[in-house]
Write an enzyme that holds these catalytic residues in place. Structure first.
Site, PDB file in Angstrom:
ATOM      1  CG  HIS A  60      -1.979  -1.052   1.216  1.00  0.00           C
ATOM      2  ND1 HIS A  60      -3.264  -0.861   0.786  1.00  0.00           N
ATOM      3  CD2 HIS A  60      -1.913  -2.355   1.591  1.00  0.00           C
ATOM      4  CE1 HIS A  60      -3.953  -1.981   0.918  1.00  0.00           C
ATOM      5  NE2 HIS A  60      -3.147  -2.909   1.399  1.00  0.00           N
ATOM      6  CG  ASN A 133      -8.090  -3.958   1.216  1.00  0.00           C
ATOM      7  OD1 ASN A 133      -7.367  -2.992   1.406  1.00  0.00           O
ATOM      8  ND2 ASN A 133      -7.637  -5.186   1.102  1.00  0.00           N
TER       9      ASN A 133
HETATM   10  C1  HEM Z   1      -1.999 -11.050   7.583  1.00  0.00           C
HETATM   11  C2  HEM Z   1      -2.337 -10.238   6.624  1.00  0.00           C
HETATM   12  C3  HEM Z   1      -1.762  -8.852   6.475  1.00  0.00           C
HETATM   13  C4  HEM Z   1      -0.570  -8.335   6.869  1.00  0.00           C
HETATM   14  C5  HEM Z   1       0.556  -9.059   7.605  1.00  0.00           C
HETATM   15  C6  HEM Z   1      -0.545  -6.945   6.458  1.00  0.00           C
HETATM   16  C7  HEM Z   1       0.504  -6.081   6.674  1.00  0.00           C
HETATM   17  C8  HEM Z   1       0.524  -4.755   6.294  1.00  0.00           C
HETATM   18  C9  HEM Z   1       1.614  -3.853   6.520  1.00  0.00           C
HETATM   19  C10 HEM Z   1       2.928  -4.229   7.203  1.00  0.00           C
HETATM   20  C11 HEM Z   1       1.249  -2.647   6.046  1.00  0.00           C
HETATM   21  C12 HEM Z   1       2.074  -1.369   6.055  1.00  0.00           C
HETATM   22  C13 HEM Z   1       1.757  -0.601   7.319  1.00  0.00           C
HETATM   23  C14 HEM Z   1       2.545   0.669   7.436  1.00  0.00           C
HETATM   24  O1  HEM Z   1       3.730   0.691   7.125  1.00  0.00           O
HETATM   25  O2  HEM Z   1       1.958   1.679   7.897  1.00  0.00           O
HETATM   26  C15 HEM Z   1      -0.072  -2.772   5.525  1.00  0.00           C
HETATM   27  C16 HEM Z   1      -0.809  -1.754   4.981  1.00  0.00           C
HETATM   28  C17 HEM Z   1      -2.149  -1.850   4.698  1.00  0.00           C
HETATM   29  N1  HEM Z   1      -2.937  -2.979   4.745  1.00  0.00           N
HETATM   30 FE1  HEM Z   1      -2.330  -4.794   5.296  1.00  0.00          FE
HETATM   31  N2  HEM Z   1      -1.727  -6.654   5.845  1.00  0.00           N
HETATM   32  C18 HEM Z   1      -2.501  -7.780   5.834  1.00  0.00           C
HETATM   33  C19 HEM Z   1      -3.775  -7.912   5.333  1.00  0.00           C
HETATM   34  C20 HEM Z   1      -4.581  -6.872   5.007  1.00  0.00           C
HETATM   35  C21 HEM Z   1      -6.004  -6.948   4.793  1.00  0.00           C
HETATM   36  C22 HEM Z   1      -6.825  -8.223   4.909  1.00  0.00           C
HETATM   37  C23 HEM Z   1      -6.431  -5.686   4.523  1.00  0.00           C
HETATM   38  C24 HEM Z   1      -7.818  -5.189   4.249  1.00  0.00           C
HETATM   39  C25 HEM Z   1      -8.899  -5.801   4.654  1.00  0.00           C
HETATM   40  C26 HEM Z   1      -5.281  -4.812   4.553  1.00  0.00           C
HETATM   41  C27 HEM Z   1      -5.312  -3.455   4.337  1.00  0.00           C
HETATM   42  C28 HEM Z   1      -4.212  -2.637   4.413  1.00  0.00           C
HETATM   43  C29 HEM Z   1      -4.268  -1.227   4.126  1.00  0.00           C
HETATM   44  C30 HEM Z   1      -5.496  -0.430   3.706  1.00  0.00           C
HETATM   45  C31 HEM Z   1      -2.978  -0.733   4.305  1.00  0.00           C
HETATM   46  C32 HEM Z   1      -2.519   0.696   4.097  1.00  0.00           C
HETATM   47  C33 HEM Z   1      -2.781   1.528   5.331  1.00  0.00           C
HETATM   48  C34 HEM Z   1      -2.373   2.949   5.065  1.00  0.00           C
HETATM   49  O3  HEM Z   1      -3.041   3.583   4.233  1.00  0.00           O
HETATM   50  O4  HEM Z   1      -1.382   3.406   5.659  1.00  0.00           O
HETATM   51  N3  HEM Z   1      -4.182  -5.565   4.849  1.00  0.00           N
HETATM   52  N4  HEM Z   1      -0.500  -4.081   5.668  1.00  0.00           N
END
Ligand code: HEM
Length: 497
Positions: A60, A133
């Site tokens: 993202h 999402n």
């Molecule tokens: C085990 C599964 C997942 C892991 C380990 C994971 C891990 C991460 C990590 C490490 C980030 C970066 C965070 C940062 O640096 O601020 C991120 C961002 C993000 N993830 Fe996940 N994620 C997972 C599943 C999901 C799912 C299922 C969704 C939605 C339903 C999701 C939505 C997002 C969104 C929207 C961001 C961006 C947040 C922002 O705008 O700063 N992720 N994810």
């Protein structure tokens, strides 16, 4: 602009506030000679520039943010004691970040990818982050698979481009992704703008009311602008002509007072239903059908203010699914449980331990009060003279003893294991239902998008395994993909299809 130009200019200073004498010419030994180490302004300016970039988000990375508010429109106190939801008409300030998933911060907006829909609500009980999402489901159901899944979507270690082989290989070996692939390669896989898509909390969460009764809950954000999408061809053209299409659309709409909004609803399941429901209600690859659990409207979200500085407010924003407030808590969804660790951890690396005190991230409607101290770049008063241990006899902050969510009784053996299978638990039922819901032109576009991807795969086994997943979802779906892939591959080899 003309006004800005006419304003009195401040004096230019160094980082420590001393006047800068010359910002155009470095100090040198003679007018054409080498530069002097005594030129502190030059050294400071270059050194700061050298350190401008911080790690981008590991996923993202490309995103856009906006401020706004959430307003309660229906009484929900029967289901949750969350104070920001306690009265109709109550408003809570929020920050949202939309994003694509796989590619870097400078990549085009109009790629086929899920869109992030991350909210930070500045409530009087602290910040509540709902990090969802634009899809109600996800590709996998165990967080142990997430790093591998993401590697398969990102650039290949050798070619350094996204490889169809990698994406489809992972899919062909992960049948649980069939539902999300069907969603992603359908029309909604490329929204026309961030304003024209729905948002979802995606996971199941828990709500608890003042009497201690608990409910499983799923969030839905329905766009008031209406759903609009791009075809693959339109998206590719826009990516070439205006890679910042989604970003500018949001920025310019808000700048001109055309504030986007979403109607917010929830699906609620009594706690006891989860045990015997047709499928595992905590499985992130599945939706809860509305006929079983209808939507209840609860509020409206409006975005009405752009951040002034992209880096300070959007790049440095940090959303953490572990940030709950009293009345809202996690469910046993394994993916959610993994995420409760991963975000804070990523942010401590990306922004540092004190990122929670940055203006966009810190609590606004209340003040954080704890015994966390020091760390790199502590830029506030660090708690001043207040004691830095607990328990203490000096009036330091004390625990609330208020239950946030309802504890769950758990049974079973520990160890690596699959989640319980319920009556209708399989990887294909909901993917098939989604396919059959589509109109004929929608099906045609879905089949074409998938076939274009699969036809670029080099290995027959990957294609066969992938087609088999789609066939198990719906025989017609699989057959059409197989035929179209065959035709595309034949025509590529120079033989008429
Ligand atoms: C085990 C599964 C997942 C892991 C380990 C994971 C891990 C991460 C990590 C490490 C980030 C970066 C965070 C940062 O640096 O601020 C991120 C961002 C993000 N993830 Fe996940 N994620 C997972 C599943 C999901 C799912 C299922 C969704 C939605 C339903 C999701 C939505 C997002 C969104 C929207 C961001 C961006 C947040 C922002 O705008 O700063 N992720 N994810």
């Amino acid at each position: 602009m003309a006004d800005e130009c006419a304003k009195d200019r401040k004096e230019l200073t160094t980082e420590s506030g001393a006047p800068v004498v010359d910002n155009q010419n470095s100090q040198s030994a003679g007018s054409d000679g080498p530069l002097l180490l005594q030129d502190g302004h030059l050294l400071e300016k270059l050194a700061r520039f050298d350190r401008e970039r911080i790690p981008e988000r590991v996923v993202h990375a490309r995103g856009s943010g906006a401020y706004g508010h959430f307003e309660v429109t229906k009484d929900v106190t029967a289901w949750t004691k969350a104070r920001f939801l306690s009265a109709v008409g109550k408003r809570t300030e929020l920050f949202i970040r939309f994003s694509t998933v796989a590619l870097e911060s400078g990549s085009p907006d109009t790629v086929r990818d899920p869109r992030g829909f991350a909210l930070k609500l500045y409530t009087e009980d602290g910040n509540y982050d709902l990090v969802g999402n634009n899809t109600p489901i996800f590709f996998i159901r165990d967080p142990l698979k997430f790093p591998d899944f993401i590697h398969s979507q990102k650039r290949d270690p050798y070619t350094h481009v996204q490889e169809p082989d990698n994406a489809w290989d992972f899919f062909s070996l992960s049948p649980e992704a069939t539902h999300q692939f069907t969603w992603l390669f359908g029309d909604r896989g490329i929204p026309k703008s961030y304003r024209h898509m729905d948002g979802f909390g995606s996971h199941t969460y828990q709500w608890m009311n003042a009497a201690g009764e608990a409910f499983w809950v799923k969030y839905h954000f329905k766009t008031d602008q209406g759903i609009e999408c791009l075809t693959s061809k339109e998206a590719a053209e826009i990516a070439g002509n205006n890679p910042n299409h989604h970003h500018l659309d949001l920025l310019q709409s808000i700048d001109k007072g055309d504030f986007p909004s979403w109607t917010v609803s929830v699906q609620l399941m009594p706690l006891a239903d989860a045990v015997n429901y047709r499928f595992n209600p905590f499985d992130l690859t599945k939706v809860w059908p509305f006929k079983d659990y209808p939507k209840h409207e609860i509020g409206r979200m409006v975005l009405d203010r752009n951040p002034d500085n992209y880096f300070a407010e959007v790049e440095q924003s940090a959303f953490n699914p572990a940030n709950f407030v009293p009345g809202i808590g996690p469910s046993p969804d394994k993916m959610l449980q993994g995420r409760l660790f991963s975000y804070g951890d990523a942010q401590r690396y990306r922004l540092g331990i004190n990122h929670t005190a940055l203006p966009v991230n810190r609590a606004r409607a209340t003040e954080a009060a704890n015994y966390g101290r020091d760390g790199s770049m502590r830029f506030d008063s660090n708690g001043g003279r207040v004691k830095n241990y607990e328990p203490n006899s000096f009036n330091g902050p004390a625990q609330s003893n208020q239950a946030q969510s309802r504890p769950l009784e758990m049974h079973g053996m520990s160890g690596a294991q699959k989640a319980t299978l319920h009556r209708e638990d399989n990887d294909f039922v909901q993917a098939g239902s989604l396919y059959r819901l589509m109109t004929e032109p929608e099906k045609e576009r879905l089949v074409e998008n998938i076939a274009q991807g699969l036809a670029a795969v080099s290995c027959d086994e990957i294609i066969e395994r992938s087609v088999s997943h789609f066939s198990q979802a719906d025989a017609d779906y699989g057959r059409r993909i197989a035929e179209r892939v065959k035709a595309l591959r034949t025509s590529k080899r120079g033989v008429p299809a």
